[in-house]
Design an enzyme around this catalytic site. Structure first.
Site, PDB file in Angstrom:
ATOM      1  N   SER A 140       1.094  -0.765  -0.091  1.00 54.43           N
ATOM      2  CA  SER A 140      -0.203  -0.545   0.183  1.00 54.43           C
ATOM      3  C   SER A 140       0.788   0.856   0.300  1.00 54.43           C
ATOM      4  O   SER A 140       2.103   1.335   0.327  1.00 54.43           O
ATOM      5  CB  SER A 140      -0.758  -0.361   0.690  1.00 54.43           C
ATOM      6  OG  SER A 140      -1.279   1.386   1.403  1.00 54.43           O
ATOM      7  N   LYS A 163     -12.311  -5.845   5.086  1.00 54.50           N
ATOM      8  CA  LYS A 163     -13.177  -4.773   4.968  1.00 54.50           C
ATOM      9  C   LYS A 163     -14.104  -4.870   5.183  1.00 54.50           C
ATOM     10  O   LYS A 163     -15.227  -4.340   6.017  1.00 54.50           O
ATOM     11  CB  LYS A 163     -12.771  -3.814   3.109  1.00 54.50           C
ATOM     12  CG  LYS A 163     -11.887  -3.409   2.534  1.00 54.50           C
ATOM     13  CD  LYS A 163     -11.831  -2.485   1.328  1.00 54.50           C
ATOM     14  CE  LYS A 163     -10.473  -2.091   1.132  1.00 54.50           C
ATOM     15  NZ  LYS A 163     -11.011  -1.680  -0.489  1.00 54.50           N
ATOM     16  N   ASN A 218     -13.501   0.204   4.665  1.00 50.96           N
ATOM     17  CA  ASN A 218     -12.055   1.201   4.667  1.00 50.96           C
ATOM     18  C   ASN A 218     -11.289   1.937   5.627  1.00 50.96           C
ATOM     19  O   ASN A 218     -10.114   1.942   5.388  1.00 50.96           O
ATOM     20  CB  ASN A 218     -11.369   0.734   2.741  1.00 50.96           C
ATOM     21  CG  ASN A 218     -11.976   2.556   2.591  1.00 50.96           C
ATOM     22  OD1 ASN A 218     -12.650   3.159   3.662  1.00 50.96           O
ATOM     23  ND2 ASN A 218     -11.629   2.718   1.623  1.00 50.96           N
ATOM     24  N   ASP A 264     -13.345   5.082  -0.596  1.00 51.75           N
ATOM     25  CA  ASP A 264     -13.267   4.477  -1.785  1.00 51.75           C
ATOM     26  C   ASP A 264     -14.603   5.521  -3.407  1.00 51.75           C
ATOM     27  O   ASP A 264     -14.380   5.696  -4.223  1.00 51.75           O
ATOM     28  CB  ASP A 264     -13.613   3.511  -2.524  1.00 51.75           C
ATOM     29  CG  ASP A 264     -12.122   2.623  -1.801  1.00 51.75           C
ATOM     30  OD1 ASP A 264     -10.905   2.969  -2.288  1.00 51.75           O
ATOM     31  OD2 ASP A 264     -12.733   1.150  -2.093  1.00 51.75           O
ATOM     32  N   GLY A 315     -16.295  -4.556 -14.977  1.00 47.14           N
ATOM     33  CA  GLY A 315     -15.833  -4.775 -13.610  1.00 47.14           C
ATOM     34  C   GLY A 315     -17.260  -4.989 -12.281  1.00 47.14           C
ATOM     35  O   GLY A 315     -18.108  -4.063 -12.412  1.00 47.14           O
ATOM     36  N   GLY A 367     -15.211  -5.485  -5.670  1.00 39.51           N
ATOM     37  CA  GLY A 367     -14.992  -5.311  -4.109  1.00 39.51           C
ATOM     38  C   GLY A 367     -15.484  -3.350  -4.620  1.00 39.51           C
ATOM     39  O   GLY A 367     -16.060  -3.128  -4.485  1.00 39.51           O
ATOM     40  N   THR A 373     -18.397 -12.513 -15.251  1.00 37.50           N
ATOM     41  CA  THR A 373     -19.392 -13.557 -14.427  1.00 37.50           C
ATOM     42  C   THR A 373     -20.785 -12.570 -14.588  1.00 37.50           C
ATOM     43  O   THR A 373     -20.432 -11.693 -13.332  1.00 37.50           O
ATOM     44  CB  THR A 373     -18.349 -13.688 -12.813  1.00 37.50           C
ATOM     45  OG1 THR A 373     -17.079 -14.171 -13.072  1.00 37.50           O
ATOM     46  CG2 THR A 373     -19.579 -14.652 -12.545  1.00 37.50           C
ATOM     47  N   LEU A 383      -9.667   2.569 -13.062  1.00 35.29           N
ATOM     48  CA  LEU A 383      -9.058   2.231 -11.323  1.00 35.29           C
ATOM     49  C   LEU A 383      -7.379   2.084 -10.387  1.00 35.29           C
ATOM     50  O   LEU A 383      -6.467   2.082  -9.944  1.00 35.29           O
ATOM     51  CB  LEU A 383      -9.683   1.607 -10.028  1.00 35.29           C
ATOM     52  CG  LEU A 383     -11.189   2.393 -10.326  1.00 35.29           C
ATOM     53  CD1 LEU A 383     -11.803   3.045 -10.847  1.00 35.29           C
ATOM     54  CD2 LEU A 383     -11.851   1.311  -8.795  1.00 35.29           C
TER      55      LEU A 383
HETATM   56  P1  NAP Z   1     -12.188  -7.945  -7.295  1.00 41.38           P
HETATM   57  O1  NAP Z   1     -12.476  -7.762  -6.210  1.00 41.38           O
HETATM   58  O2  NAP Z   1     -10.936  -9.583  -7.424  1.00 41.38           O
HETATM   59  O3  NAP Z   1     -13.001  -7.590  -8.906  1.00 41.38           O
HETATM   60  C1  NAP Z   1     -11.981  -7.549 -10.255  1.00 41.38           C
HETATM   61  C2  NAP Z   1     -12.273  -7.490 -11.257  1.00 41.38           C
HETATM   62  O4  NAP Z   1     -11.757  -7.291 -12.505  1.00 41.38           O
HETATM   63  C3  NAP Z   1     -14.355  -8.688 -11.508  1.00 41.38           C
HETATM   64  O5  NAP Z   1     -14.596  -8.132 -11.963  1.00 41.38           O
HETATM   65  C4  NAP Z   1     -13.264  -9.461 -11.829  1.00 41.38           C
HETATM   66  O6  NAP Z   1     -14.462 -10.190 -13.258  1.00 41.38           O
HETATM   67  C5  NAP Z   1     -12.285  -8.608 -13.217  1.00 41.38           C
HETATM   68  N1  NAP Z   1     -11.402  -9.623 -13.439  1.00 41.38           N
HETATM   69  C6  NAP Z   1     -10.657 -10.167 -13.484  1.00 41.38           C
HETATM   70  N2  NAP Z   1      -9.481 -10.601 -14.060  1.00 41.38           N
HETATM   71  C7  NAP Z   1     -10.406 -10.570 -15.648  1.00 41.38           C
HETATM   72  C8  NAP Z   1     -10.139 -11.174 -16.708  1.00 41.38           C
HETATM   73  N3  NAP Z   1      -8.938 -11.921 -17.201  1.00 41.38           N
HETATM   74  N4  NAP Z   1     -10.826 -11.024 -17.199  1.00 41.38           N
HETATM   75  C9  NAP Z   1     -12.036 -10.308 -17.564  1.00 41.38           C
HETATM   76  N5  NAP Z   1     -12.333  -9.332 -15.977  1.00 41.38           N
HETATM   77  C10 NAP Z   1     -11.554 -10.038 -15.383  1.00 41.38           C
HETATM   78  O7  NAP Z   1     -11.177  -6.655  -7.853  1.00 41.38           O
HETATM   79  P2  NAP Z   1     -11.419  -5.307  -7.089  1.00 41.38           P
HETATM   80  O8  NAP Z   1     -10.828  -4.877  -4.992  1.00 41.38           O
HETATM   81  O9  NAP Z   1     -12.445  -4.646  -7.719  1.00 41.38           O
HETATM   82  O10 NAP Z   1      -9.907  -4.128  -7.258  1.00 41.38           O
HETATM   83  C11 NAP Z   1      -9.747  -3.749  -9.481  1.00 41.38           C
HETATM   84  C12 NAP Z   1      -8.742  -3.016  -9.919  1.00 41.38           C
HETATM   85  O11 NAP Z   1      -9.240  -2.202  -9.316  1.00 41.38           O
HETATM   86  C13 NAP Z   1      -7.188  -3.594  -8.922  1.00 41.38           C
HETATM   87  O12 NAP Z   1      -6.965  -3.645 -10.003  1.00 41.38           O
HETATM   88  C14 NAP Z   1      -7.247  -2.429  -7.897  1.00 41.38           C
HETATM   89  O13 NAP Z   1      -5.820  -2.263  -7.300  1.00 41.38           O
HETATM   90  C15 NAP Z   1      -7.861  -1.055  -8.394  1.00 41.38           C
HETATM   91  N6  NAP Z   1      -8.424  -0.581  -7.618  1.00 41.38           N
HETATM   92  C16 NAP Z   1      -7.910   1.145  -7.098  1.00 41.38           C
HETATM   93  C17 NAP Z   1      -8.447   1.880  -5.982  1.00 41.38           C
HETATM   94  C18 NAP Z   1      -7.726   2.949  -6.069  1.00 41.38           C
HETATM   95  O14 NAP Z   1      -8.053   3.941  -4.895  1.00 41.38           O
HETATM   96  N7  NAP Z   1      -7.022   3.521  -7.688  1.00 41.38           N
HETATM   97  C19 NAP Z   1      -8.940   1.401  -5.406  1.00 41.38           C
HETATM   98  C20 NAP Z   1      -9.825   0.030  -4.948  1.00 41.38           C
HETATM   99  C21 NAP Z   1      -9.152  -0.794  -6.407  1.00 41.38           C
HETATM  100  P3  NAP Z   1     -14.850 -11.911 -12.605  1.00 41.38           P
HETATM  101  O15 NAP Z   1     -16.290 -11.237 -12.133  1.00 41.38           O
HETATM  102  O16 NAP Z   1     -15.497 -12.435 -13.172  1.00 41.38           O
HETATM  103  O17 NAP Z   1     -13.756 -11.989 -12.088  1.00 41.38           O
END
Ligand code: NAP
Length: 269
Positions: A9, A60, A80, A95, A121, A124, A147, A210
């Site tokens: 982080s 979380k 968070n 967030d 997407g 979370g 999905t 993101l």
């Molecule tokens: P998460 O809950 O694991 O969700 C991941 C998402 O990506 C799901 O919708 C998943 O689809 C999709 N995905 C993963 N691999 C894939 C693939 N090969 N093909 C198609 N879809 C795919 O993760 P999250 O917590 O939401 O985080 C997602 C991203 O946001 C990360 O990169 C994280 O670093 C970033 N983020 C940034 C901030 C910021 O402050 N900038 C804050 C939070 C998160 P399925 O449902 O089909 O598995």
């Protein structure tokens, strides 16, 4: 003292910078807590000298259950940020405002341009983004996810503004959208690329990602090459940190170019 329970982080860097800037007598410390030790750690947070905590994955949802969440945290289903208010352990999800405050700072009048939004997407972070868009009265949010059941679950959680869709519908949806947000991990360093063609988007559309590693994702690069307005993941990361700092230390910190440059340098290491 404020704790952050997971290893990867930038938060200690951000909060440490603000502590120095505002000359506070405070400590922001990283703590790595195993899931089985989390409940015990949080139940003794105050007696360990902490005034609050930032929480990262995978804690979380447990943090939500162990605290008094506000409307945002409850709606998103995850907390968070923890703080004490008159001895009660309260929580929120920053967030949501990190995303919208970054858009406010990056793209003047984004809400007017947004019209229909496309969220890629349904994990979370998508929950926080969708809640933020609904708060800002975006009436139609197409949620495109690999999905389909997870996109359907978001409609059940947030209501009719959420319209689940398949990836095959994306070209058609982009033709209608004024705002596209990537909440998937696609395009992140070490993950598969996010391969979408932005050609159907209008010239007024806004593109947000993101993902912040790399800083300039291929999605943002393609949007900028088309002259579209963009908001990046690092901006969201910085803005989501503001409220926690204010709750813990009583000072509302500013997201400045100097802070951003500091984190960019760290990301480049
Ligand atoms: P998460 O809950 O694991 O969700 C991941 C998402 O990506 C799901 O919708 C998943 O689809 C999709 N995905 C993963 N691999 C894939 C693939 N090969 N093909 C198609 N879809 C795919 O993760 P999250 O917590 O939401 O985080 C997602 C991203 O946001 C990360 O990169 C994280 O670093 C970033 N983020 C940034 C901030 C910021 O402050 N900038 C804050 C939070 C998160 P399925 O449902 O089909 O598995």
């Amino acid at each position: 003292m404020v704790g952050w329970p997971v290893r990867h982080s930038r938060s200690p860097l951000i909060h440490g910078y603000w502590i120095e800037q505002y000359k506070l007598d405070a400590i922001y410390r990283r703590e790595e807590i195993a899931p089985e030790a989390f409940a015990d750690f949080i139940s003794r947070l105050s007696s360990r000298g902490y005034v609050g905590a930032n929480i990262t994955i995978p804690h979380k949802e447990a943090a939500l259950a162990m605290s008094e969440p506000d409307d945002r945290a409850r709606a998103v289903g995850a907390s968070n940020t923890l703080w004490y208010d008159s001895g009660r352990l309260c929580s929120t999800n920053t967030d949501v405002e990190g995303f919208t405050a970054n858009l406010d700072a990056s793209v003047l009048g984004w809400e007017q341009r947004a019209g229909e939004a496309v969220v890629l997407g349904a994990g979370g972070s998508a929950r926080a983004i969708i809640y933020g868009l609904i708060e800002r009265e975006i009436a139609t949010i197409h949620v495109v996810n690999r999905t389909p059941e997870r996109a359907e679950a978001l409609r059940a959680r947030f209501g009719a503004a959420v319209q689940p869709a398949n990836w095959s519908a994306l070209p058609h949806l982009l033709g209608r959208a004024g705002l596209v947000v990537n909440t998937t991990s696609l395009g992140m360093t070490g993950q598969p690329p996010l391969a979408i063609d932005l050609a159907p988007l209008s010239g007024h559309a806004v593109v947000a990602d993101l993902v912040y590693a790399p800083l300039e994702t291929s999605l943002l690069a393609a949007a900028r090459a088309r002259g579209l307005a963009t908001a990046d993941g690092l901006g969201m990361l910085l803005y989501q940190a503001v409220r926690g700092f204010q709750l813990w230390f009583g000072v509302r910190p500013e997201v400045t170019p100097q802070l951003r440059a500091l984190v960019e340098t760290d990301l480049a290491k």
